[in-house]
Write an enzyme that holds these catalytic residues in place. Structure first.
Site, PDB file in Angstrom:
ATOM      1  N   CYS A 292      28.574  14.785 -16.028  1.00 44.98           N
ATOM      2  CA  CYS A 292      28.313  15.498 -14.783  1.00 44.98           C
ATOM      3  C   CYS A 292      28.406  17.009 -15.016  1.00 44.98           C
ATOM      4  CB  CYS A 292      29.246  15.003 -13.680  1.00 44.98           C
ATOM      5  SG  CYS A 292      28.537  15.288 -12.053  1.00 44.98           S
TER       6      CYS A 292
ATOM      7  N   GLU B  94      32.040   6.647 -16.432  1.00 47.09           N
ATOM      8  CA  GLU B  94      33.430   6.175 -16.574  1.00 47.09           C
ATOM      9  C   GLU B  94      33.833   5.158 -15.509  1.00 47.09           C
ATOM     10  OE1 GLU B  94      32.528   9.223 -15.670  1.00 47.09           O
ATOM     11  OE2 GLU B  94      33.930  10.171 -14.278  1.00 47.09           O
TER      12      GLU B  94
ATOM     13  N   GLU C 185      46.466  -3.226  -0.339  1.00 45.73           N
ATOM     14  CA  GLU C 185      47.613  -2.410  -0.743  1.00 45.73           C
ATOM     15  C   GLU C 185      47.798  -1.294   0.277  1.00 45.73           C
ATOM     16  OE1 GLU C 185      46.976  -0.420  -4.515  1.00 45.73           O
ATOM     17  OE2 GLU C 185      48.709   0.876  -4.208  1.00 45.73           O
TER      18      GLU C 185
ATOM     19  N   HIS D  94      28.394   9.568 -13.564  1.00 50.11           N
ATOM     20  CA  HIS D  94      29.764   9.267 -14.020  1.00 50.11           C
ATOM     21  C   HIS D  94      29.853   7.862 -14.599  1.00 50.11           C
ATOM     22  CE1 HIS D  94      31.860  12.810 -12.403  1.00 50.11           C
ATOM     23  NE2 HIS D  94      30.897  12.807 -11.499  1.00 50.11           N
TER      24      HIS D  94
HETATM   25  N1  GLN Z   1      30.202  20.920  -9.750  1.00 48.59           N
HETATM   26  C1  GLN Z   1      29.079  20.193 -10.231  1.00 48.59           C
HETATM   27  C2  GLN Z   1      28.123  19.786  -9.113  1.00 48.59           C
HETATM   28  O1  GLN Z   1      28.493  19.777  -7.973  1.00 48.59           O
HETATM   29  C3  GLN Z   1      29.503  18.977 -11.029  1.00 48.59           C
HETATM   30  C4  GLN Z   1      30.169  17.926 -10.217  1.00 48.59           C
HETATM   31  C5  GLN Z   1      30.893  16.918 -11.043  1.00 48.59           C
HETATM   32  O2  GLN Z   1      31.153  17.125 -12.224  1.00 48.59           O
HETATM   33  N2  GLN Z   1      31.277  15.813 -10.460  1.00 48.59           N
HETATM   34  O3  GLN Z   1      26.986  19.460  -9.369  1.00 48.59           O
END
Ligand code: GLN
Length: 539
Positions: free
Chosen positions: A384, A512, A141, A510
């Site tokens: 996170c 997600e 894409e 993460h």
């Molecule tokens: N700011 C935080 C860190 O750097 C969390 C980062 C995030 O949520 N992706 O650890």
């Protein structure tokens, strides 16, 4: 011989080019082809990692730690193949590579030019995704809209690919808009004609036009007109209707004959197998039959642009459907939350999620939300930054460390419960210097984490700088918190939970990015389940 499909966009941005590419990927995979997908983004940033979510929506992280465009999330969710750093290229990265080669003298004194050096770099990236994945079909894409000044080298590069790989092994799909004019009560084909003309001026003849329209085009002469003026076969103009559920797109495009026409135009007579969309259709049935509802508050600082949290939103929906429910999201700007406003703003929901984020703005509101959830037995899921917030709220509310904080927000805090990892202390660059990509995590028995995953070793994707500060582990545990996920060597906290609460879990990674519409992520599934149970108990 591999085949190459290029998807460009015209008229306006935001037409769902990514969804079209991803849906086509699904339809080809359903026929037994090995499909690879990639996105070329013409902007100058090296990657979207340092861009504001307001500019670009979320940053999607691959297993191998690339920070990429959010369309890659669509590819993974629709095609269900993990992508890698060969899946996203920007102008910035192209120039970066070319300039490094130039400095190393690799061009042997040549004058370095857009053609051939920049276009060669782009082409080698397109070929490399095929080589790395051994795909039968590569879908590429091109971001932006035809006519953008930055897109030109990319269009030139894909034109050259069609000469090198052979025109019959390449296919150009142009995604455009057929607007509807209220005043005259008709659909209009002219913008598509103009956009195709422009594409043709770069030497690219689209084979298929996928025309997005908000309402069905009743007048078939529109399609005939587009075919005639744009020099494509009549059945190669395909209607792409705006749908209530994103995941219906592959079925709609299958019914419109997209994949069949694509194979015909690529000269592929027989697919490895009959198209099998059974599982996908079951999932759509499940979506339709999800009649319960549950409200989840998403507390973040970029809530004005919902795309900033795209994968989290999708994961919540996937999890809802697996629990027979539609998830309604209460978008909460964290700056509006204080201990006083929390009950009113969050009271209507039975689950609170604090997603990832950077920087100090809105942090106190997130802490207030995490505190409110803990005190009021409302399911809480921190992702996170959301885990770090849960840890700070616990330190302040349970351990009594009033100034507890992360050194990201308060470098001089006496109780830095979240702090920088040793090896990160001296880094000055902001781009690509985080803990990025997939890392293993060991899960302790008899925890929410174990209940969700059902196994002791998992792998999840990270994108952060700061970590839970091990100096405080013991006092947290003495006061009832548990660290249910750790790096295999035990040095890093990956998950923290509070037993005895209906659901209180923060993870440093993460999850997600790994949720799929037909396979919700286990933590999201358990979180939404807990939120439903609290809702039922309250009613
Ligand atoms: N700011 C935080 C860190 O750097 C969390 C980062 C995030 O949520 N992706 O650890």
């Amino acid at each position: 011989m591999a085949k190459f499909i290029f998807v460009t966009g015209g008229v306006v941005s935001g037409l769902g080019k990514g969804i079209t590419a991803a849906s086509l990927g699904r339809l080809l995979k359903a026929r037994g082809f090995k499909v690879a997908a990639q996105k070329l983004d013409p902007y100058i940033n090296v990657d979207p990692g340092t861009m504001s979510p307001y500019q670009h929506g979320e940053v999607f992280v691959t297993n191998d730690g690339a920070e990429t465009d959010l369309d890659l999330g669509h590819y993974e969710r629709f095609i269900d193949e993990d992508l890698n750093r060969y899946s996203n290229l920007t102008t910035g990265k192209v120039y970066w590579n070319v300039l490094n080669k130039e400095r190393r003298g690799e061009y042997l004194g040549e004058t370095v030019q857009v053609i051939p050096h920049i276009t060669n770099e782009i082409k080698s990236f397109i070929y490399s995704v095929q080589e790395k994945t051994d795909a039968d079909i590569v879908i590429t894409e091109i971001g932006g809209t035809t006519g953008d000044i930055e897109s030109q080298p990319f269009l030139e590069a894909i034109r050259q690919v069609s000469c090198e790989a052979g025109r019959s092994n390449c296919l150009f799909i142009h995604v455009t808009l057929i607007p509807y004019l209220e005043s005259s009560g008709e659909h209009k084909s002219k913008p598509t004609q103009h956009s195709v003309k422009q594409l043709q001026s770069f030497g690219i003849m689209p084979d298929i036009i996928v025309a997005r329209c908000d309402r069905p085009v009743d007048d078939p002469s529109i399609f005939r007109k587009i075919a005639l003026f744009c020099n494509v076969k009549e059945d190669c103009v395909i209607e792409n209707l705006t749908l209530p559920v994103l995941y219906e797109a592959p079925i709609m495009l299958e019914e419109a004959g997209l994949a069949k026409i694509v194979l015909r135009e690529l000269g592929i007579e027989k697919a490895p197998q009959e198209c099998d969309l059974t599982e996908w259709k079951h999932m759509l049935d499940r979506i339709k039959n999800s009649r319960k509802t549950v409200k989840i508050s998403l507390v973040g600082k970029y809530v004005k642009l919902h795309d900033s949290y795209l994968s989290i939103v999708e994961s919540l929906h996937h999890a809802g459907w697996e629990n027979g429910a539609q998830v309604e999201i209460n978008w909460v700007d964290s700056e509006t939350i204080t201990p006083e406003t929390a009950p009113e703003i969050l009271g209507g929901s039975t689950g609170i999620i604090v997603p990832g984020g950077f920087g100090i703005r809105g942090i106190e509101g997130m802490i207030a939300a995490a505190d409110y959830a803990r005190r009021n037995n409302i399911p809480y899921f921190g992702i996170c930054l959301g885990m770090q917030i849960a840890a700070i709220a616990f330190a302040r509310g349970v351990l009594g460390y009033e100034d507890a904080n992360s050194t990201e927000f308060a470098p001089d805090s006496k109780h830095p419960v979240i702090a920088l990892m040793e090896e990160q202390m001296d880094l000055a660059d902001m781009g690509g210097t985080m803990r990025l990509g997939a890392y293993p995590c060991r899960i302790s028995p008899d925890t929410l984490m174990m209940k969700a995953y059902g196994k002791g070793l998992i792998e999840e994707r990270h994108r952060h700088r700061y970590e839970f500060n091990n100096k405080f582990r013991e006092v947290y545990m003495e006061h009832g918190a548990i660290f249910s996920g750790q790096s295999p060597d035990g040095t890093l906290v990956e998950a923290m939970e509070i037993p005895g609460h209906p659901f209180y879990l923060g993870v440093q990674y993460h999850p997600e990015f790994k949720s799929r519409p037909n396979r919700a992520h286990p933590i999201f599934r358990e979180f939404v389940k807990a939120a439903l149970e609290v809702k039922e108990k309250n009613s």
